[in-house]
Scaffold this motif. Structure first.
Motif, PDB file in Angstrom:
ATOM      1  N   ARG A 165       0.736  -1.058   0.116  1.00  0.00           N
ATOM      2  CA  ARG A 165       0.168   0.087  -0.196  1.00  0.00           C
ATOM      3  C   ARG A 165       0.912   1.281  -0.126  1.00  0.00           C
ATOM      4  O   ARG A 165       0.400   2.113  -0.754  1.00  0.00           O
ATOM      5  CB  ARG A 165      -1.017   0.084   1.355  1.00  0.00           C
ATOM      6  CG  ARG A 165      -1.846   1.050   1.261  1.00  0.00           C
ATOM      7  CD  ARG A 165      -2.891   1.008   2.381  1.00  0.00           C
ATOM      8  NE  ARG A 165      -3.797  -0.053   2.256  1.00  0.00           N
ATOM      9  CZ  ARG A 165      -4.385  -0.899   3.131  1.00  0.00           C
ATOM     10  NH1 ARG A 165      -3.996  -0.362   4.458  1.00  0.00           N
ATOM     11  NH2 ARG A 165      -5.082  -1.982   3.233  1.00  0.00           N
ATOM     12  N   SER A 166       1.829   1.320   0.802  1.00  0.00           N
ATOM     13  CA  SER A 166       2.659   2.532   0.786  1.00  0.00           C
ATOM     14  C   SER A 166       3.724   2.764  -0.391  1.00  0.00           C
ATOM     15  O   SER A 166       3.844   3.843  -0.996  1.00  0.00           O
ATOM     16  CB  SER A 166       3.652   2.192   1.893  1.00  0.00           C
ATOM     17  OG  SER A 166       3.415   1.980   3.340  1.00  0.00           O
ATOM     18  N   MET A 167       3.875   1.565  -1.227  1.00  0.00           N
ATOM     19  CA  MET A 167       4.693   1.713  -2.428  1.00  0.00           C
ATOM     20  C   MET A 167       3.616   2.417  -3.298  1.00  0.00           C
ATOM     21  O   MET A 167       3.982   3.407  -4.335  1.00  0.00           O
ATOM     22  CB  MET A 167       5.096   0.395  -2.879  1.00  0.00           C
ATOM     23  CG  MET A 167       5.544   0.327  -4.415  1.00  0.00           C
ATOM     24  SD  MET A 167       5.853  -1.127  -5.076  1.00  0.00           S
ATOM     25  CE  MET A 167       7.142  -1.646  -3.917  1.00  0.00           C
ATOM     26  N   LYS A 168       2.371   2.250  -3.400  1.00  0.00           N
ATOM     27  CA  LYS A 168       1.515   2.622  -4.370  1.00  0.00           C
ATOM     28  C   LYS A 168       1.217   4.005  -3.966  1.00  0.00           C
ATOM     29  O   LYS A 168       1.142   4.990  -4.978  1.00  0.00           O
ATOM     30  CB  LYS A 168      -0.007   1.804  -4.340  1.00  0.00           C
ATOM     31  CG  LYS A 168       0.171   0.552  -4.692  1.00  0.00           C
ATOM     32  CD  LYS A 168      -1.246  -0.264  -4.637  1.00  0.00           C
ATOM     33  CE  LYS A 168      -1.131  -1.682  -5.215  1.00  0.00           C
ATOM     34  NZ  LYS A 168      -2.515  -2.181  -5.095  1.00  0.00           N
ATOM     35  N   LYS A 169       0.854   4.390  -2.691  1.00  0.00           N
ATOM     36  CA  LYS A 169       1.010   5.751  -2.397  1.00  0.00           C
ATOM     37  C   LYS A 169       2.232   6.644  -2.853  1.00  0.00           C
ATOM     38  O   LYS A 169       2.204   7.835  -3.247  1.00  0.00           O
ATOM     39  CB  LYS A 169       0.894   5.938  -0.760  1.00  0.00           C
ATOM     40  CG  LYS A 169      -0.320   5.466  -0.461  1.00  0.00           C
ATOM     41  CD  LYS A 169      -0.824   5.484   1.035  1.00  0.00           C
ATOM     42  CE  LYS A 169      -2.096   5.137   1.696  1.00  0.00           C
ATOM     43  NZ  LYS A 169      -2.311   5.389   3.376  1.00  0.00           N
ATOM     44  N   ILE A 170       3.307   6.085  -2.639  1.00  0.00           N
ATOM     45  CA  ILE A 170       4.613   7.173  -2.982  1.00  0.00           C
ATOM     46  C   ILE A 170       4.603   7.127  -4.481  1.00  0.00           C
ATOM     47  O   ILE A 170       5.255   8.241  -5.014  1.00  0.00           O
ATOM     48  CB  ILE A 170       5.667   6.251  -2.461  1.00  0.00           C
ATOM     49  CG1 ILE A 170       5.918   6.139  -1.097  1.00  0.00           C
ATOM     50  CG2 ILE A 170       7.163   7.004  -3.043  1.00  0.00           C
ATOM     51  CD1 ILE A 170       6.988   5.486  -0.624  1.00  0.00           C
ATOM     52  N   ASN A 171       4.172   5.942  -5.201  1.00  0.00           N
ATOM     53  CA  ASN A 171       4.377   6.072  -6.709  1.00  0.00           C
ATOM     54  C   ASN A 171       3.240   7.182  -7.301  1.00  0.00           C
ATOM     55  O   ASN A 171       3.653   8.065  -8.045  1.00  0.00           O
ATOM     56  CB  ASN A 171       3.888   4.803  -7.148  1.00  0.00           C
ATOM     57  CG  ASN A 171       3.848   4.836  -8.687  1.00  0.00           C
ATOM     58  OD1 ASN A 171       4.750   5.037  -9.625  1.00  0.00           O
ATOM     59  ND2 ASN A 171       2.747   4.547  -9.371  1.00  0.00           N
ATOM     60  N   LEU A 218       2.355   9.863  -5.516  1.00  0.00           N
ATOM     61  CA  LEU A 218       2.757  11.170  -5.079  1.00  0.00           C
ATOM     62  C   LEU A 218       3.801  11.725  -6.082  1.00  0.00           C
ATOM     63  O   LEU A 218       3.983  12.781  -6.280  1.00  0.00           O
ATOM     64  CB  LEU A 218       3.334  11.026  -3.631  1.00  0.00           C
ATOM     65  CG  LEU A 218       2.219  11.217  -2.625  1.00  0.00           C
ATOM     66  CD1 LEU A 218       2.774  11.036  -1.286  1.00  0.00           C
ATOM     67  CD2 LEU A 218       1.212  12.401  -2.624  1.00  0.00           C
ATOM     68  N   PHE A 219       4.820  10.746  -6.402  1.00  0.00           N
ATOM     69  CA  PHE A 219       5.887  11.200  -7.038  1.00  0.00           C
ATOM     70  C   PHE A 219       6.088  11.012  -8.486  1.00  0.00           C
ATOM     71  O   PHE A 219       7.138  10.851  -9.161  1.00  0.00           O
ATOM     72  CB  PHE A 219       7.067  10.878  -6.485  1.00  0.00           C
ATOM     73  CG  PHE A 219       7.358  11.395  -4.986  1.00  0.00           C
ATOM     74  CD1 PHE A 219       7.702  12.798  -4.681  1.00  0.00           C
ATOM     75  CD2 PHE A 219       6.926  10.532  -3.693  1.00  0.00           C
ATOM     76  CE1 PHE A 219       7.850  13.224  -3.452  1.00  0.00           C
ATOM     77  CE2 PHE A 219       7.040  11.000  -2.536  1.00  0.00           C
ATOM     78  CZ  PHE A 219       7.563  12.459  -2.504  1.00  0.00           C
ATOM     79  N   ASP A 220       4.820  10.613  -9.048  1.00  0.00           N
ATOM     80  CA  ASP A 220       4.882   9.974 -10.345  1.00  0.00           C
ATOM     81  C   ASP A 220       5.355  11.001 -11.497  1.00  0.00           C
ATOM     82  O   ASP A 220       5.744  10.435 -12.710  1.00  0.00           O
ATOM     83  CB  ASP A 220       3.726   9.298 -11.076  1.00  0.00           C
ATOM     84  CG  ASP A 220       2.535  10.332 -10.958  1.00  0.00           C
ATOM     85  OD1 ASP A 220       2.606  11.453 -10.352  1.00  0.00           O
ATOM     86  OD2 ASP A 220       1.480  10.205 -11.377  1.00  0.00           O
ATOM     87  N   LEU A 221       5.236  12.281 -11.191  1.00  0.00           N
ATOM     88  CA  LEU A 221       5.727  13.226 -12.306  1.00  0.00           C
ATOM     89  C   LEU A 221       7.198  13.245 -12.343  1.00  0.00           C
ATOM     90  O   LEU A 221       7.830  13.802 -13.167  1.00  0.00           O
ATOM     91  CB  LEU A 221       5.013  14.624 -11.722  1.00  0.00           C
ATOM     92  CG  LEU A 221       3.674  15.028 -11.794  1.00  0.00           C
ATOM     93  CD1 LEU A 221       3.200  16.233 -11.249  1.00  0.00           C
ATOM     94  CD2 LEU A 221       3.301  14.905 -13.055  1.00  0.00           C
ATOM     95  N   LEU A 222       7.869  12.662 -11.464  1.00  0.00           N
ATOM     96  CA  LEU A 222       9.339  12.687 -11.392  1.00  0.00           C
ATOM     97  C   LEU A 222      10.000  11.136 -12.057  1.00  0.00           C
ATOM     98  O   LEU A 222      11.090  11.170 -12.205  1.00  0.00           O
ATOM     99  CB  LEU A 222       9.939  12.812 -10.050  1.00  0.00           C
ATOM    100  CG  LEU A 222       9.317  13.737  -9.013  1.00  0.00           C
ATOM    101  CD1 LEU A 222      10.112  13.642  -7.756  1.00  0.00           C
ATOM    102  CD2 LEU A 222       9.972  15.118  -9.743  1.00  0.00           C
TER     103      LEU A 222
END
Length: 210
Positions: A191-197, A199-203
């Motif tokens: 779940r944490s991995m999906k949240k981080i992805n 949040l920062f997918d623009l990078l």
């Protein structure tokens, strides 16, 4: 520990594997070996049961054989093989050196979808398990377990109903429980991995280049 017997010849390339609890690939190899060498395993257990001079070995072989010669074992083997295949695929992909966070999430979402589909594939699994049971000369029926008797009252609620069908009981108490646990674990662990992805997918390089 049961001794090896001559039933496992050197001609066979598939042998029983010692389970490695730290590697998912070890689980799929273990269940594959059992499925492929099932008849040889039963033959070896029978030899130990009849010929061993040690009471403990005879009893252990008899107990293992009894557990393996039933439809529950066949169905669970079929189910676990499909689960481990999906999880092992994800495990192998996530260990790639050049994988990025976005690809990891995509793979995990696909595996989660495949397992969700498997959760709704009881009938298909029953067909496959029945075919395997017939191949192994096992009656394709779940064992009937005694249900506790419940006193009947005129105002008895429907929630007190006890299922008598062994297939329904196995589906509720084993299949549904296992599949729900697997899906919950995958969802919670990543779940944490999906949240981080998210949040920062623009990078991500592919997003910046496009």
């Amino acid at each position: 520990m049961l001794k090896k017997t001559s039933s496992f010849t050197s001609e066979s390339r598939t042998t029983l594997k010692t389970l490695n609890p730290t590697r998912w690939s070890g689980r799929i190899l273990s269940i594959s070996a059992v499925k492929l060498r099932y008849l040889d395993i039963i033959k070896s257990l029978t030899e130990i049961e009849l010929q061993s001079h040690k009471k403990e070995e005879r009893e252990e072989a008899s107990s293992i054989k009894k557990q393996m010669c039933c439809f529950e074992f066949v169905f669970i083997s079929t189910m676990l093989y499909k689960i481990f295949t999906q999880v092992n695929f994800a495990s192998n992909v996530l260990q790639k050196k050049n994988i990025d966070l976005s690809e990891s999430v995509t793979v995990l979402e696909q595996v989660e979808k495949n397992l969700t589909d498997l959760r709704s594939s009881w009938e298909i699994l029953m067909i496959e398990a029945t075919a395997l049971a017939n191949k192994w000369n096992i009656q394709p029926e779940f064992r009937q377990k005694r249900q506790p008797k419940v006193k009947k009252h005129f105002d008895k609620l429907l929630s007190d109903y006890r299922f008598n069908n062994s297939q329904i009981l196995f589906k509720i108490n084993v299949f549904n429980v296992v599949m729900n646990r697997v899906l919950t674990q995958i969802s919670n662990r990543f779940r944490s991995m999906k949240k981080i992805n998210k949040l920062f997918d623009l990078l991500l390089p592919k997003i910046i280049l496009s």
